[in-house]
Structures are given as structure tokens and as C-alpha cells.
Design a protein around this motif. Structure first.
Motif, PDB file in Angstrom:
ATOM      1  N   ALA A 137      27.981  36.364 104.068  1.00 40.29           N
ATOM      2  CA  ALA A 137      29.039  35.349 103.852  1.00 40.29           C
ATOM      3  C   ALA A 137      30.391  36.644 103.985  1.00 40.29           C
ATOM      4  O   ALA A 137      30.516  37.487 103.786  1.00 40.29           O
ATOM      5  CB  ALA A 137      29.095  35.091 102.323  1.00 40.29           C
ATOM      6  N   ASN A 138      31.133  35.720 104.777  1.00 43.54           N
ATOM      7  CA  ASN A 138      32.566  36.244 105.053  1.00 43.54           C
ATOM      8  C   ASN A 138      33.227  37.092 104.147  1.00 43.54           C
ATOM      9  O   ASN A 138      33.795  38.171 104.339  1.00 43.54           O
ATOM     10  CB  ASN A 138      33.423  35.300 105.602  1.00 43.54           C
ATOM     11  N   GLU A 139      33.266  36.382 102.664  1.00 40.90           N
ATOM     12  CA  GLU A 139      33.939  37.037 101.656  1.00 40.90           C
ATOM     13  C   GLU A 139      33.332  38.437 101.458  1.00 40.90           C
ATOM     14  O   GLU A 139      33.944  39.331 101.208  1.00 40.90           O
ATOM     15  CB  GLU A 139      34.037  36.037 100.505  1.00 40.90           C
ATOM     16  N   LEU A 140      31.998  38.357 101.211  1.00 41.54           N
ATOM     17  CA  LEU A 140      31.460  39.505 100.907  1.00 41.54           C
ATOM     18  C   LEU A 140      31.501  40.598 102.019  1.00 41.54           C
ATOM     19  O   LEU A 140      31.795  41.763 101.647  1.00 41.54           O
ATOM     20  CB  LEU A 140      29.764  39.416 100.779  1.00 41.54           C
ATOM     21  N   LEU A 141      31.433  40.265 103.048  1.00 38.66           N
ATOM     22  CA  LEU A 141      31.625  41.053 104.241  1.00 38.66           C
ATOM     23  C   LEU A 141      32.814  41.662 104.445  1.00 38.66           C
ATOM     24  O   LEU A 141      33.076  43.011 104.583  1.00 38.66           O
ATOM     25  CB  LEU A 141      31.296  40.602 105.597  1.00 38.66           C
ATOM     26  N   ASP A 142      33.880  40.872 104.024  1.00 38.54           N
ATOM     27  CA  ASP A 142      35.250  41.395 104.101  1.00 38.54           C
ATOM     28  C   ASP A 142      35.767  42.485 102.825  1.00 38.54           C
ATOM     29  O   ASP A 142      36.214  43.266 103.140  1.00 38.54           O
ATOM     30  CB  ASP A 142      36.266  40.171 103.964  1.00 38.54           C
ATOM     31  N   MET A 143      34.677  41.823 101.661  1.00 40.32           N
ATOM     32  CA  MET A 143      35.091  43.050 100.649  1.00 40.32           C
ATOM     33  C   MET A 143      34.336  44.369 101.059  1.00 40.32           C
ATOM     34  O   MET A 143      35.138  45.445 100.613  1.00 40.32           O
ATOM     35  CB  MET A 143      34.386  42.415  99.581  1.00 40.32           C
ATOM     36  N   LEU A 144      33.149  44.402 101.670  1.00 39.63           N
ATOM     37  CA  LEU A 144      32.562  45.435 101.722  1.00 39.63           C
ATOM     38  C   LEU A 144      33.458  46.255 102.788  1.00 39.63           C
ATOM     39  O   LEU A 144      33.627  47.533 102.682  1.00 39.63           O
ATOM     40  CB  LEU A 144      31.129  45.373 102.582  1.00 39.63           C
ATOM     41  N   LYS A 145      33.841  45.699 103.865  1.00 40.60           N
ATOM     42  CA  LYS A 145      34.735  46.354 104.889  1.00 40.60           C
ATOM     43  C   LYS A 145      35.811  46.870 104.174  1.00 40.60           C
ATOM     44  O   LYS A 145      36.437  48.156 104.489  1.00 40.60           O
ATOM     45  CB  LYS A 145      35.215  45.404 105.844  1.00 40.60           C
ATOM     46  N   GLU A 146      36.671  46.326 103.468  1.00 44.02           N
ATOM     47  CA  GLU A 146      37.917  46.884 102.686  1.00 44.02           C
ATOM     48  C   GLU A 146      37.615  48.164 101.806  1.00 44.02           C
ATOM     49  O   GLU A 146      38.175  49.026 101.498  1.00 44.02           O
ATOM     50  CB  GLU A 146      38.364  45.809 102.039  1.00 44.02           C
ATOM     51  N   ALA A 147      36.254  47.921 101.057  1.00 46.22           N
ATOM     52  CA  ALA A 147      35.765  48.892 100.445  1.00 46.22           C
ATOM     53  C   ALA A 147      35.019  50.511 101.063  1.00 46.22           C
ATOM     54  O   ALA A 147      34.732  51.203 100.496  1.00 46.22           O
ATOM     55  CB  ALA A 147      34.911  48.675  99.386  1.00 46.22           C
ATOM     56  N   ASP A 148      35.201  50.358 102.260  1.00 44.84           N
ATOM     57  CA  ASP A 148      34.654  51.111 103.353  1.00 44.84           C
ATOM     58  C   ASP A 148      32.982  51.281 103.017  1.00 44.84           C
ATOM     59  O   ASP A 148      32.814  52.420 102.859  1.00 44.84           O
ATOM     60  CB  ASP A 148      35.272  52.566 103.311  1.00 44.84           C
ATOM     61  N   ILE A 149      32.461  50.093 102.700  1.00 41.89           N
ATOM     62  CA  ILE A 149      31.011  50.398 102.441  1.00 41.89           C
ATOM     63  C   ILE A 149      30.177  49.610 103.850  1.00 41.89           C
ATOM     64  O   ILE A 149      30.667  48.661 104.078  1.00 41.89           O
ATOM     65  CB  ILE A 149      30.703  49.506 101.126  1.00 41.89           C
ATOM     66  N   ALA A 150      29.053  50.264 104.234  1.00 43.97           N
ATOM     67  CA  ALA A 150      28.510  49.762 105.260  1.00 43.97           C
ATOM     68  C   ALA A 150      27.501  48.615 104.907  1.00 43.97           C
ATOM     69  O   ALA A 150      26.987  48.593 103.788  1.00 43.97           O
ATOM     70  CB  ALA A 150      27.567  50.854 105.848  1.00 43.97           C
ATOM     71  N   ALA A 151      27.652  47.535 105.585  1.00 41.37           N
ATOM     72  CA  ALA A 151      26.934  46.173 105.166  1.00 41.37           C
ATOM     73  C   ALA A 151      25.741  46.245 106.155  1.00 41.37           C
ATOM     74  O   ALA A 151      25.822  46.424 107.332  1.00 41.37           O
ATOM     75  CB  ALA A 151      27.742  45.074 105.527  1.00 41.37           C
TER      76      ALA A 151
END
Length: 65
Positions: free
Chosen positions: A40-54
Motif C-alpha cells: 500500500a502506498n501509505e506503508l511504502l512511503d512510511m518505509l521509504k521515509e524510515a530508510d527501511i527496505a520494502a
């Protein structure tokens, strides 16, 4: 489910994509592994912001795979 580096479950294990951001609060991780239900976009954006690989396979309907 959120687990530590040894695979031991952390508190708040929930299998619903909408609850994933709550599990991610204060989470320190290098990667987030999940199935297509969590793509989901919200989760992918949150992961990107936290510098966590999805590590989540994209759904077929996603324009940019």
C-alpha cells in the motif's frame, strides 16, 4: 508480525495491513518483508521515509512495478 533479530515476536502482532504503521512506530529494522496484501502506498512511503527496505511483491495493478 513484528519480530526481533532472533525471530521472537514483538508485542502487537496484527496481520492487517492497515495496522502495520502502528507496529512500525519506533521500530528499528533494515528490511520489511511482507506479502502483496501489505503493498500500500501509505506503508511504502512510511518505509521509504524510515530508510527501511520494502521486500513486498507488487500487485499486478501497480503502474510502476
Amino acid at each position: 508480525m513484528a519480530v526481533d533479530e532472533y525471530g521472537i515476536p514483538a508485542s502487537g502482532t496484527v496481520a492487517d495491513c492497515n495496522q502495520a504503521p502502528l507496529l512500525m512506530e519506533d521500530l528499528e529494522a533494515e528490511a520489511f518483508l511482507a506479502d502483496k496484501a501489505y503493498e500500500a502506498n501509505e506503508l511504502l512511503d512510511m518505509l521509504k521515509e524510515a530508510d527501511i527496505a520494502a521486500v513486498i511483491p507488487p500487485v499486478k495493478s501497480r503502474k510502476e512495478q
